[in-house]
Design an enzyme around this catalytic site. Sequence first.
Site, PDB file in Angstrom:
ATOM      1  N   ARG A  93     -23.840  28.996  25.686  1.00 26.86           N
ATOM      2  CA  ARG A  93     -23.319  29.052  24.388  1.00 26.86           C
ATOM      3  C   ARG A  93     -24.328  28.869  23.487  1.00 26.86           C
ATOM      4  O   ARG A  93     -24.823  29.517  22.144  1.00 26.86           O
ATOM      5  CB  ARG A  93     -22.075  28.791  23.756  1.00 26.86           C
ATOM      6  CG  ARG A  93     -21.539  29.183  22.251  1.00 26.86           C
ATOM      7  CD  ARG A  93     -20.386  28.595  22.148  1.00 26.86           C
ATOM      8  NE  ARG A  93     -20.247  28.937  20.513  1.00 26.86           N
ATOM      9  CZ  ARG A  93     -18.931  28.657  19.927  1.00 26.86           C
ATOM     10  NH1 ARG A  93     -17.809  28.344  20.561  1.00 26.86           N
ATOM     11  NH2 ARG A  93     -18.761  28.933  18.583  1.00 26.86           N
ATOM     12  N   ASN A 147     -13.810  35.404  25.596  1.00 25.03           N
ATOM     13  CA  ASN A 147     -14.717  36.290  24.670  1.00 25.03           C
ATOM     14  C   ASN A 147     -15.932  36.635  25.520  1.00 25.03           C
ATOM     15  O   ASN A 147     -16.195  36.403  26.598  1.00 25.03           O
ATOM     16  CB  ASN A 147     -15.214  35.527  23.569  1.00 25.03           C
ATOM     17  CG  ASN A 147     -14.081  35.508  22.322  1.00 25.03           C
ATOM     18  OD1 ASN A 147     -13.909  36.442  22.036  1.00 25.03           O
ATOM     19  ND2 ASN A 147     -13.948  34.350  21.658  1.00 25.03           N
ATOM     20  N   CYS A 169      -6.695  38.019  20.537  1.00 30.73           N
ATOM     21  CA  CYS A 169      -7.639  37.485  19.588  1.00 30.73           C
ATOM     22  C   CYS A 169      -6.520  36.533  18.742  1.00 30.73           C
ATOM     23  O   CYS A 169      -5.571  37.144  18.466  1.00 30.73           O
ATOM     24  CB  CYS A 169      -8.642  38.214  18.754  1.00 30.73           C
ATOM     25  SG  CYS A 169      -9.412  37.079  17.589  1.00 30.73           S
ATOM     26  N   ASP A 170      -6.878  35.120  18.521  1.00 30.85           N
ATOM     27  CA  ASP A 170      -5.995  34.446  17.433  1.00 30.85           C
ATOM     28  C   ASP A 170      -6.501  34.425  16.262  1.00 30.85           C
ATOM     29  O   ASP A 170      -5.892  33.887  15.315  1.00 30.85           O
ATOM     30  CB  ASP A 170      -5.960  33.104  18.058  1.00 30.85           C
ATOM     31  CG  ASP A 170      -7.551  32.255  18.056  1.00 30.85           C
ATOM     32  OD1 ASP A 170      -8.351  32.934  17.604  1.00 30.85           O
ATOM     33  OD2 ASP A 170      -7.621  31.234  19.165  1.00 30.85           O
ATOM     34  N   TYR A 264     -14.963  37.199  10.530  1.00 35.68           N
ATOM     35  CA  TYR A 264     -16.100  37.334  11.100  1.00 35.68           C
ATOM     36  C   TYR A 264     -16.861  38.483  10.493  1.00 35.68           C
ATOM     37  O   TYR A 264     -18.335  38.509  10.882  1.00 35.68           O
ATOM     38  CB  TYR A 264     -15.605  37.879  12.550  1.00 35.68           C
ATOM     39  CG  TYR A 264     -15.473  36.915  13.365  1.00 35.68           C
ATOM     40  CD1 TYR A 264     -16.274  35.993  14.192  1.00 35.68           C
ATOM     41  CD2 TYR A 264     -13.994  36.190  13.757  1.00 35.68           C
ATOM     42  CE1 TYR A 264     -16.166  34.948  14.837  1.00 35.68           C
ATOM     43  CE2 TYR A 264     -13.895  35.045  14.234  1.00 35.68           C
ATOM     44  CZ  TYR A 264     -15.112  34.540  14.987  1.00 35.68           C
ATOM     45  OH  TYR A 264     -14.607  33.290  15.960  1.00 35.68           O
TER      46      TYR A 264
HETATM   47  P1  NAD Z   1     -14.808  26.040  27.967  1.00 38.48           P
HETATM   48  O1  NAD Z   1     -16.065  25.997  28.511  1.00 38.48           O
HETATM   49  O2  NAD Z   1     -14.254  24.896  27.540  1.00 38.48           O
HETATM   50  O3  NAD Z   1     -13.621  26.546  29.144  1.00 38.48           O
HETATM   51  C1  NAD Z   1     -13.972  27.640  29.855  1.00 38.48           C
HETATM   52  C2  NAD Z   1     -13.671  27.396  31.279  1.00 38.48           C
HETATM   53  O4  NAD Z   1     -13.691  28.477  32.093  1.00 38.48           O
HETATM   54  C3  NAD Z   1     -14.694  26.477  32.206  1.00 38.48           C
HETATM   55  O5  NAD Z   1     -13.809  25.336  32.649  1.00 38.48           O
HETATM   56  C4  NAD Z   1     -15.191  27.196  32.997  1.00 38.48           C
HETATM   57  O6  NAD Z   1     -15.804  26.507  34.122  1.00 38.48           O
HETATM   58  C5  NAD Z   1     -14.298  28.231  33.457  1.00 38.48           C
HETATM   59  N1  NAD Z   1     -14.804  29.551  34.059  1.00 38.48           N
HETATM   60  C6  NAD Z   1     -15.995  30.109  33.736  1.00 38.48           C
HETATM   61  N2  NAD Z   1     -16.147  31.024  34.574  1.00 38.48           N
HETATM   62  C7  NAD Z   1     -15.143  31.384  35.503  1.00 38.48           C
HETATM   63  C8  NAD Z   1     -14.504  32.002  36.342  1.00 38.48           C
HETATM   64  N3  NAD Z   1     -15.315  33.078  36.874  1.00 38.48           N
HETATM   65  N4  NAD Z   1     -13.481  31.867  36.817  1.00 38.48           N
HETATM   66  C9  NAD Z   1     -12.741  30.941  36.786  1.00 38.48           C
HETATM   67  N5  NAD Z   1     -12.977  30.002  35.586  1.00 38.48           N
HETATM   68  C10 NAD Z   1     -14.214  30.171  35.025  1.00 38.48           C
HETATM   69  O7  NAD Z   1     -14.682  27.187  26.749  1.00 38.48           O
HETATM   70  P2  NAD Z   1     -13.500  27.095  25.684  1.00 38.48           P
HETATM   71  O8  NAD Z   1     -14.045  26.452  24.466  1.00 38.48           O
HETATM   72  O9  NAD Z   1     -12.291  26.323  26.116  1.00 38.48           O
HETATM   73  O10 NAD Z   1     -13.185  28.637  25.498  1.00 38.48           O
HETATM   74  C11 NAD Z   1     -12.516  29.366  26.585  1.00 38.48           C
HETATM   75  C12 NAD Z   1     -12.743  31.129  26.289  1.00 38.48           C
HETATM   76  O11 NAD Z   1     -11.839  31.305  25.534  1.00 38.48           O
HETATM   77  C13 NAD Z   1     -14.169  31.464  25.569  1.00 38.48           C
HETATM   78  O12 NAD Z   1     -14.428  32.461  26.162  1.00 38.48           O
HETATM   79  C14 NAD Z   1     -13.703  31.478  24.114  1.00 38.48           C
HETATM   80  O13 NAD Z   1     -14.629  32.245  23.453  1.00 38.48           O
HETATM   81  C15 NAD Z   1     -12.382  31.980  24.259  1.00 38.48           C
HETATM   82  N6  NAD Z   1     -11.413  31.968  23.093  1.00 38.48           N
HETATM   83  C16 NAD Z   1     -11.252  33.292  22.685  1.00 38.48           C
HETATM   84  C17 NAD Z   1     -10.221  33.262  21.672  1.00 38.48           C
HETATM   85  C18 NAD Z   1     -10.017  34.376  21.145  1.00 38.48           C
HETATM   86  O14 NAD Z   1      -9.580  34.766  19.824  1.00 38.48           O
HETATM   87  N7  NAD Z   1     -10.023  35.644  21.937  1.00 38.48           N
HETATM   88  C19 NAD Z   1      -9.708  32.132  21.060  1.00 38.48           C
HETATM   89  C20 NAD Z   1     -10.315  31.044  21.387  1.00 38.48           C
HETATM   90  C21 NAD Z   1     -11.109  30.874  22.564  1.00 38.48           C
HETATM   91  C1  G6P Z   2     -11.408  32.270  16.591  1.00 38.01           C
HETATM   92  C2  G6P Z   2     -11.774  33.167  17.302  1.00 38.01           C
HETATM   93  C3  G6P Z   2     -12.127  33.002  18.672  1.00 38.01           C
HETATM   94  C4  G6P Z   2     -13.185  31.930  18.864  1.00 38.01           C
HETATM   95  C5  G6P Z   2     -12.411  30.600  18.132  1.00 38.01           C
HETATM   96  C6  G6P Z   2     -13.172  29.476  18.364  1.00 38.01           C
HETATM   97  O1  G6P Z   2     -10.236  31.644  16.694  1.00 38.01           O
HETATM   98  O2  G6P Z   2     -10.793  34.027  17.257  1.00 38.01           O
HETATM   99  O3  G6P Z   2     -12.542  34.344  19.203  1.00 38.01           O
HETATM  100  O4  G6P Z   2     -13.522  31.750  20.159  1.00 38.01           O
HETATM  101  O5  G6P Z   2     -12.579  31.140  16.669  1.00 38.01           O
HETATM  102  O6  G6P Z   2     -14.433  29.363  17.720  1.00 38.01           O
HETATM  103  P1  G6P Z   2     -15.263  27.801  17.733  1.00 38.01           P
HETATM  104  O7  G6P Z   2     -16.653  28.519  17.206  1.00 38.01           O
HETATM  105  O8  G6P Z   2     -14.557  26.915  16.973  1.00 38.01           O
HETATM  106  O9  G6P Z   2     -15.597  27.688  19.140  1.00 38.01           O
HETATM  107 MN    MN Z   3     -11.155  35.907  18.553  1.00 38.96          MN
END
Ligand code: NAD
Ligand code: G6P
Ligand code: MN
Length: 441
Positions: A93, A147, A169-170, A264
């Site tokens: 990232r 994501n 998405c949150d 965004y």
């Molecule tokens: P993080 O790096 O702390 O955790 C992600 C985990 O996924 C890691 O432990 C990693 O080892 C694991 N992983 C990677 N590839 C994998 C696979 N193929 N199989 C199983 N596990 C696997 O990341 P985070 O900050 O906690 O975020 C997690 C995800 O959630 C990110 O993609 C983030 O963008 C997403 N997210 C999305 C929203 C949304 O609105 N859609 C909101 C919050 C977070």
């Molecule tokens: C928002 C978005 C997510 C994003 C999250 C965390 O909630 O909807 O898609 O992953 O923010 O963003 P950050 O930059 O704090 O990791």
């Molecule tokens: Mn999102």
Amino acid sequence: MKKFTVTIAGGGSTYTPGIVLMLMENLDRFPLDEIILYDNNEERQRILGEACKIMMKERHPEVKFSFTTDPKEAFTGIDFVMAHIRVGLYAMRELDEKIPLKYNVVGQETCGPGGIAYGMRSIAGVLEVLDYMEKYSPNAWMLNYSNPAAIVAEATRRLRPNSKIINICDMPVALENIFAAILELDSRKDMIVRYYGLNHFGWWTSITDKAGNDLMPKLKEFVKEKGYAAETEDFQHRAQSWKDTYLKAKDVFALDPETVPNTYLKYYLYQDYVVEHSDKDYTRANEVMDSREKEVFGISKEIIEKGSAEGYTFSSGAHATFIVDLACAIAYNTKERMLLIVPNNGAISNFDPTAMVEIPCEVGSNGPEPLSMGTIPTFQKGLMEQQVAVEKLTVDAWIEGSYLKLWQALTLSKTVPSAAVAKEILDELMEANKGYWPELK
Ligand code: NAD
Ligand code: G6P
Ligand code: MN
């Protein structure tokens, strides 16, 4: 009453303990037989898994809890997968953000070249989890936060059209909590909203109370002056950089005072401002590594050391509530109205039917039923057509292994000034992503 089994994929995610806590708090309405964590990174998951295990045993010993890196164990006999994986972790990232910034282009997790690069990494990981689920529990649902959700959703629409995956998405939920506070309502669920767009790229067109009274005028009055900088805050968005984003919504709103925008959009409409206000050596990835990641793993290590979770808690907000609400809507056919990422299919009548759009849906046991949002105006339509093309070209590039398609995707992104800059950024991202992207020719 049936008790459900939930697998959290990305068990080592910073969001895992918050979701485990939320599941515990909702056992009366969503009873669980078992929670399983699954990750492909044994070490990360073990720390959070051990801590959650101690917490579960103390608070809800009746719910089974385990963590594993074995797909068969993780996905057999389950009802739901709650997925949030990050392929490449925070190290990648950081590069997604820093490489574009070198060229004075927005460096962001899900927007612009960084989002495209992340999409090229995520597709295979999400498909892998989905395929495991379908192999071992063909009737289960995958509720997916991973994501960049827009690109992931387009990839799963194209490559797994019949799969039971819902991409979510949150951000709208977190913003609706703020709207409710501005409007002095007890809950965002007191509002009925109309919204359309792509993921991280949309607009609210109507917000009423349950009786149908228009709440938009009061909300707009606030947004016009302060953006979304209200007194309330979600744990996820309390950093200064998020506060700036909430304030900047004021300038995004100014472009179309008929609607209220997703935060965004600032990355596409004020890209120069965003670049000027970015620190090229210390981006959001660094901020998160120094805050959320440290905090979650720090608390977990303390719990493990003490052998008890007494007095400890994890942050858990809109993010965790929303995914539990969604599971409940499917489990109990509640027909709750929720914003989800689904195939357009005419819901926005003057927009590509094959686009993945974010719109209100009624959710029941058969999944989401999208609601009709009618026609959209020229400004939004133009922006969305450009952005959806970026997302589709990225998925084309992934499927075909096409350098040209990916260069087109970057060039078309509203965050990138020219094909020449797009090429320079692409070449550097491609080098950095060796082993994560399919080989491009
Ligand atoms: P993080 O790096 O702390 O955790 C992600 C985990 O996924 C890691 O432990 C990693 O080892 C694991 N992983 C990677 N590839 C994998 C696979 N193929 N199989 C199983 N596990 C696997 O990341 P985070 O900050 O906690 O975020 C997690 C995800 O959630 C990110 O993609 C983030 O963008 C997403 N997210 C999305 C929203 C949304 O609105 N859609 C909101 C919050 C977070
Ligand atoms: C928002 C978005 C997510 C994003 C999250 C965390 O909630 O909807 O898609 O992953 O923010 O963003 P950050 O930059 O704090 O990791
Ligand atoms: Mn999102």
